[in-house]
Write an enzyme that holds these catalytic residues in place. Sequence first.
Site: not given
Length: 326
Positions: A26, A31, A53, A136, A176-177, A253-254
């Site tokens: 996203d 990402d 996102n 992700t 979030f995810n 993060h991703d």
Amino acid sequence: MLAVMSDARSPSGPQSPRPVVVLDCDPGHDDAIAIVAAAHFTDLAGITTVAGNAPLPRTTHNALVMRDLLGIDVPVHSGADRPLVREPKFAPDVHGASGLDGADLPAPTTPLDGTDAARFIIDTVRSNDGIWLVPTGPLTNIALALRLAPEIADRIRGISLMGGGSFGNRTVMGEFNIWADPEAAHVVFDAGVPLTMAGLDVTHQFLATPARVDRVRALPGQLAEVLADLLVFFSATYGEIHDDGALSGGAVHDPLAVLAVTHPSIFESVDRRVDIETHGILTRGMTVIDERTVRARAAPNCAVLTTVDADAAFDLIHGAIAHYSR
Ligand code: BDR
Ligand code: CA
């Protein structure tokens, strides 16, 4: 017991042959970096997009922009424009309204390859042995694929996802995810596919520090300039939403979900049973990680990443960006 992930998955360093991957994302600043890592280190079968996102048209647009910037020939399929059950929630406070605020992005020059990500995932799993799914974003597309064709679970080598952790970022316990589509996460964590979870415990170890952003900016060409600008924006929003000094840059993060597949030896992990809280008043979207030692606990379903060698991870990401920098 803590495990260094240079295990049966691969010897140290990239697997050989390269893992076949579908990246479900996203974009999203981190990402975008995950797309670079997947393009460079995997045999990337496709990119699928999901609302997260930003709304789906934006995350899809952003994936197409990244494909152009990398100059790669990889299909991009859009997917779910909303979670399975709940109303969509986006993250403009972190990524801006476009999902990729902070850089001058060129308009996409190549068209979308399809609009049914779940079908693309099903077909790709059926036609490839031992494929990895690397989500992700919210897990909506992956859950839809598993619901439509449950038998693909046995053909998937693993799902290496960014999400969850022992604390949250959207709520006290909701990352979030997972928080954005907990019902989808429940389907995925219950599917019987081997899971690897890059949660906030590990991704908050991998920060876009000013020194790392400078190393990206020193690379030649448009891609590096765009990524450096994106990371500056991303780190600024992290600075705004956290206490002063809490983090020395945005948490990237991703790409760790990609590197967990391609370079497992830079991580440590523990095998745990992880379930998703879908009903909690305070804890909806929590990844409930069973840390008990009681013998009656359920068998692990997930390798929970606990540490990453952040300098090694950044060197890999920098090398991937350099590969496409010209
Ligand atoms: C996750 O949420 C998004 O903001 C990021 O892209 C990442 O996938 C972190 O909680
Ligand atoms: Ca993401």
